[in-house]
Scaffold this motif. Structure first.
Motif, PDB file in Angstrom:
ATOM      1  N   ARG A   1     -41.094 -12.568  32.408  1.00  0.00           N
ATOM      2  CA  ARG A   1     -40.268 -11.543  33.059  1.00  0.00           C
ATOM      3  C   ARG A   1     -39.979 -11.911  34.519  1.00  0.00           C
ATOM      4  NH1 ARG A   1     -43.500  -7.934  30.008  1.00  0.00           N
ATOM      5  NH2 ARG A   1     -44.878  -7.603  31.798  1.00  0.00           N
ATOM      6  N   ARG A   2     -40.976 -12.426  35.216  1.00  0.00           N
ATOM      7  CA  ARG A   2     -40.750 -12.832  36.603  1.00  0.00           C
ATOM      8  C   ARG A   2     -39.762 -13.994  36.682  1.00  0.00           C
ATOM      9  NH1 ARG A   2     -46.450 -12.009  36.985  1.00  0.00           N
ATOM     10  NH2 ARG A   2     -46.855 -14.271  36.972  1.00  0.00           N
ATOM     11  N   ALA A   3     -39.849 -14.906  35.717  1.00  0.00           N
ATOM     12  CA  ALA A   3     -38.912 -16.031  35.686  1.00  0.00           C
ATOM     13  C   ALA A   3     -37.478 -15.545  35.470  1.00  0.00           C
ATOM     14  CB  ALA A   3     -39.311 -17.015  34.587  1.00  0.00           C
ATOM     15  N   LEU A   4     -37.288 -14.633  34.536  1.00  0.00           N
ATOM     16  CA  LEU A   4     -35.951 -14.099  34.272  1.00  0.00           C
ATOM     17  C   LEU A   4     -35.398 -13.345  35.473  1.00  0.00           C
ATOM     18  CD1 LEU A   4     -36.423 -12.875  30.597  1.00  0.00           C
ATOM     19  CD2 LEU A   4     -34.902 -14.710  31.355  1.00  0.00           C
ATOM     20  N   ASP A   5     -36.279 -12.708  36.241  1.00  0.00           N
ATOM     21  CA  ASP A   5     -35.824 -11.944  37.393  1.00  0.00           C
ATOM     22  C   ASP A   5     -35.159 -12.830  38.440  1.00  0.00           C
ATOM     23  OD1 ASP A   5     -35.698  -9.329  38.700  1.00  0.00           O
ATOM     24  OD2 ASP A   5     -37.032 -10.236  40.201  1.00  0.00           O
ATOM     25  N   TRP A   6     -35.516 -14.107  38.489  1.00  0.00           N
ATOM     26  CA  TRP A   6     -34.868 -15.000  39.452  1.00  0.00           C
ATOM     27  C   TRP A   6     -33.374 -15.130  39.179  1.00  0.00           C
ATOM     28  CZ3 TRP A   6     -36.545 -15.995  43.972  1.00  0.00           C
ATOM     29  CH2 TRP A   6     -37.906 -16.094  44.241  1.00  0.00           C
ATOM     30  N   PHE A   7     -32.974 -15.077  37.922  1.00  0.00           N
ATOM     31  CA  PHE A   7     -31.546 -15.146  37.610  1.00  0.00           C
ATOM     32  C   PHE A   7     -30.823 -13.919  38.171  1.00  0.00           C
ATOM     33  CE2 PHE A   7     -33.300 -18.139  34.638  1.00  0.00           C
ATOM     34  CZ  PHE A   7     -32.349 -19.145  34.610  1.00  0.00           C
ATOM     35  N   ARG A   8     -31.440 -12.759  38.048  1.00  0.00           N
ATOM     36  CA  ARG A   8     -30.829 -11.540  38.597  1.00  0.00           C
ATOM     37  C   ARG A   8     -30.718 -11.631  40.109  1.00  0.00           C
ATOM     38  NH1 ARG A   8     -34.928  -9.623  35.006  1.00  0.00           N
ATOM     39  NH2 ARG A   8     -34.052  -9.069  32.975  1.00  0.00           N
ATOM     40  N   ARG A   9     -31.752 -12.154  40.756  1.00  0.00           N
ATOM     41  CA  ARG A   9     -31.751 -12.225  42.210  1.00  0.00           C
ATOM     42  C   ARG A   9     -30.715 -13.222  42.725  1.00  0.00           C
ATOM     43  NH1 ARG A   9     -38.037 -12.690  43.863  1.00  0.00           N
ATOM     44  NH2 ARG A   9     -37.088 -12.812  45.942  1.00  0.00           N
ATOM     45  N   VAL A  10     -30.626 -14.381  42.096  1.00  0.00           N
ATOM     46  CA  VAL A  10     -29.646 -15.374  42.523  1.00  0.00           C
ATOM     47  C   VAL A  10     -28.236 -14.869  42.277  1.00  0.00           C
ATOM     48  CG1 VAL A  10     -28.749 -17.695  42.083  1.00  0.00           C
ATOM     49  CG2 VAL A  10     -31.221 -17.320  42.243  1.00  0.00           C
ATOM     50  N   GLU A  11     -28.001 -14.222  41.131  1.00  0.00           N
ATOM     51  CA  GLU A  11     -26.663 -13.694  40.857  1.00  0.00           C
ATOM     52  C   GLU A  11     -26.289 -12.614  41.852  1.00  0.00           C
ATOM     53  OE1 GLU A  11     -23.893 -12.630  37.106  1.00  0.00           O
ATOM     54  OE2 GLU A  11     -25.939 -11.857  37.002  1.00  0.00           O
ATOM     55  N   ALA A  12     -27.216 -11.719  42.178  1.00  0.00           N
ATOM     56  CA  ALA A  12     -26.927 -10.652  43.139  1.00  0.00           C
ATOM     57  C   ALA A  12     -26.611 -11.215  44.519  1.00  0.00           C
ATOM     58  CB  ALA A  12     -28.114  -9.697  43.230  1.00  0.00           C
ATOM     59  N   THR A  13     -27.110 -12.416  44.798  1.00  0.00           N
ATOM     60  CA  THR A  13     -26.883 -13.041  46.103  1.00  0.00           C
ATOM     61  C   THR A  13     -25.615 -13.878  46.136  1.00  0.00           C
ATOM     62  OG1 THR A  13     -29.272 -13.155  46.509  1.00  0.00           O
ATOM     63  CG2 THR A  13     -27.876 -14.629  47.801  1.00  0.00           C
ATOM     64  N   CYS A  14     -25.361 -14.661  45.095  1.00  0.00           N
ATOM     65  CA  CYS A  14     -24.339 -15.719  45.135  1.00  0.00           C
ATOM     66  C   CYS A  14     -23.097 -15.441  44.298  1.00  0.00           C
ATOM     67  CB  CYS A  14     -24.971 -17.034  44.662  1.00  0.00           C
ATOM     68  SG  CYS A  14     -26.362 -17.593  45.653  1.00  0.00           S
ATOM     69  N   ASN A  15     -22.952 -14.258  43.749  1.00  0.00           N
ATOM     70  CA  ASN A  15     -21.843 -13.943  42.851  1.00  0.00           C
ATOM     71  C   ASN A  15     -20.569 -13.645  43.638  1.00  0.00           C
ATOM     72  OD1 ASN A  15     -20.134 -12.969  40.872  1.00  0.00           O
ATOM     73  ND2 ASN A  15     -21.654 -11.588  39.968  1.00  0.00           N
ATOM     74  N   ARG A  16     -19.537 -14.459  43.464  1.00  0.00           N
ATOM     75  CA  ARG A  16     -18.294 -14.194  44.200  1.00  0.00           C
ATOM     76  C   ARG A  16     -17.467 -13.075  43.580  1.00  0.00           C
ATOM     77  NH1 ARG A  16     -13.532 -16.493  41.972  1.00  0.00           N
ATOM     78  NH2 ARG A  16     -13.919 -18.161  40.462  1.00  0.00           N
ATOM     79  N   PHE A  17     -17.873 -12.571  42.414  1.00  0.00           N
ATOM     80  CA  PHE A  17     -17.139 -11.485  41.766  1.00  0.00           C
ATOM     81  C   PHE A  17     -17.658 -10.106  42.163  1.00  0.00           C
ATOM     82  CE2 PHE A  17     -17.029 -15.161  38.916  1.00  0.00           C
ATOM     83  CZ  PHE A  17     -15.668 -15.352  38.834  1.00  0.00           C
ATOM     84  N   ASP A  18     -18.827 -10.037  42.750  1.00  0.00           N
ATOM     85  CA  ASP A  18     -19.467  -8.760  43.075  1.00  0.00           C
ATOM     86  C   ASP A  18     -19.210  -8.415  44.539  1.00  0.00           C
ATOM     87  OD1 ASP A  18     -21.064  -6.584  43.535  1.00  0.00           O
ATOM     88  OD2 ASP A  18     -22.928  -7.517  42.857  1.00  0.00           O
ATOM     89  N   PRO A  19     -18.469  -7.329  44.824  1.00  0.00           N
ATOM     90  CA  PRO A  19     -18.169  -6.983  46.218  1.00  0.00           C
ATOM     91  C   PRO A  19     -19.409  -6.675  47.047  1.00  0.00           C
ATOM     92  CG  PRO A  19     -17.510  -5.218  44.736  1.00  0.00           C
ATOM     93  CD  PRO A  19     -17.860  -6.388  43.883  1.00  0.00           C
ATOM     94  N   GLU A  20     -20.543  -6.403  46.377  1.00  0.00           N
ATOM     95  CA  GLU A  20     -21.770  -6.093  47.101  1.00  0.00           C
ATOM     96  C   GLU A  20     -22.671  -7.313  47.289  1.00  0.00           C
ATOM     97  OE1 GLU A  20     -22.211  -3.151  48.495  1.00  0.00           O
ATOM     98  OE2 GLU A  20     -20.225  -2.693  47.690  1.00  0.00           O
ATOM     99  N   SER A  21     -22.284  -8.461  46.752  1.00  0.00           N
ATOM    100  CA  SER A  21     -23.148  -9.643  46.877  1.00  0.00           C
ATOM    101  C   SER A  21     -23.151 -10.147  48.314  1.00  0.00           C
ATOM    102  CB  SER A  21     -22.680 -10.757  45.943  1.00  0.00           C
ATOM    103  OG  SER A  21     -21.502 -11.378  46.437  1.00  0.00           O
ATOM    104  N   GLU A  22     -24.228 -10.839  48.658  1.00  0.00           N
ATOM    105  CA  GLU A  22     -24.314 -11.405  50.011  1.00  0.00           C
ATOM    106  C   GLU A  22     -23.196 -12.409  50.261  1.00  0.00           C
ATOM    107  OE1 GLU A  22     -27.592 -13.618  52.939  1.00  0.00           O
ATOM    108  OE2 GLU A  22     -28.047 -13.311  50.804  1.00  0.00           O
ATOM    109  N   LEU A  23     -22.824 -13.174  49.244  1.00  0.00           N
ATOM    110  CA  LEU A  23     -21.759 -14.157  49.388  1.00  0.00           C
ATOM    111  C   LEU A  23     -20.430 -13.485  49.724  1.00  0.00           C
ATOM    112  CD1 LEU A  23     -20.863 -17.149  49.032  1.00  0.00           C
ATOM    113  CD2 LEU A  23     -20.318 -16.563  46.672  1.00  0.00           C
TER     114      LEU A  23
END
Length: 297
Positions: A26-48
């Motif tokens: 579960r902790r390993a899978l959570d890294w995908f959520r965290r990276v996507e929330a940070t680097c997603n150019r489609f999400d207006p709320e992402s850090e990117l």
């Protein structure tokens, strides 16, 4: 990231039970959520996306975003722009502007429209302050490195299991050995015959990542695929697929895209220079491989 992520864990955590193994996964899978929330150019709320609104400012970046951008810029410098993370505007113009999961339009990027002359040289990093500065309006796309980064972080989390596989849409990290105690056996997709395997390889403690012109086609007729050579403004045409083996998935992912754009000769030279193994298949189905590529046809 627009893909299905699968983790196969072989055996329990040493000294722990099934519950501990499940917690590690579960902790390993959570890294995908965290990276996507940070680097997603489609999400207006992402850090990117939020970074894109602050042109000309030295913007403090999280460790995840800073590392992804740092690696992407280093690879762009190494390839003299064949690989360029500022390709986002060109992708948007070709219709790659919809979220992979929802298929909803991402909406316009905040701030001024991207300059047509923008390249990776318009992005500045301050290593000491850990800031990113965009010198002119541009659209960063980290699709060629962010998934690899997430795979690497998940693999690091899974190290207590020793034997495991992380599969993110065909991009892999192979930890240890499979359930039979042998190296993992991996089939490389045939770029022109869906469902068929071009050849197989065996690997352990290795990342295996592929870039192909068959993965995503532009919605606009005649616009080609999603791997753009920003130096020409056109879809790269020298390769049909590139598969790379490297100790890190981010390295394998980025090198696969860079080699795809460079084409067979320069692409193989790039892989050899960085100590990675790989195979490049051209649209005419010619094969070019590094000297130590572990082929098992």
């Amino acid at each position: 990231m627009g893909t299905l992520v699968t983790i196969e864990a072989v055996g329990p955590v040493p000294g722990g039970g099934e519950g501990e193994r499940d917690a590690v996964v579960r902790r390993a899978l959570d890294w995908f959520r965290r990276v996507e929330a940070t680097c997603n150019r489609f999400d207006p709320e992402s850090e990117l996306r939020r970074l894109s609104a602050r042109v000309g400012e030295a913007v403090p970046a999280s460790p995840l975003l800073f590392e992804a951008v740092r690696f992407a810029l280093a690879l762009a410098e190494e390839t003299d722009g064949a690989f360029d993370p500022t390709v986002g505007a060109a992708l948007e113009a070709r219709g790659f502007n919809r979220h992979y999961r929802t298929q909803l339009p991402a909406g316009p990027f905040p701030g001024p429209a991207a300059a047509k002359t923008a390249t990776f040289r318009d992005v500045r990093l301050d290593e000491r302050r850990r800031t990113i500065t965009l010198l002119q309006p541009l659209v960063l796309d980290l699709g060629a490195v962010a998934k690899g980064l997430a795979i690497d972080l998940a693999a690091r989390e899974l190290q207590p299991l020793r034997n495991f596989l992380v599969d993110a849409g065909g991009d892999l990290y192979l930890g240890g050995r499979n359930a039979q105690g042998r190296p993992w056996s991996i089939g490389i997709h045939h770029p022109r015959q869906p469902g068929e395997v071009l050849e197989t390889i065996e690997a352990e403690d290795t990342a295996v990542c592929t870039s192909g012109d068959y993965e995503r086609r532009a919605p606009q007729p005649g616009a080609g695929h999603h791997i753009i050579d920003l130096r020409t403004g056109a879809a790269a045409g020298g390769a049909a697929s590139v598969t790379v083996l490297a100790p890190s998935a981010m390295v394998a992912d980025g090198l696969a895209t860079a080699a795809f754009v460079l084409g067979p000769q320069a692409g193989i030279e790039l892989l050899e220079r960085h100590g990675a193994d790989g195979i490049i298949v051209t649209p005419a189905l010619e094969r070019f491989a590094t000297s130590s590529f572990p082929s098992h046809e």
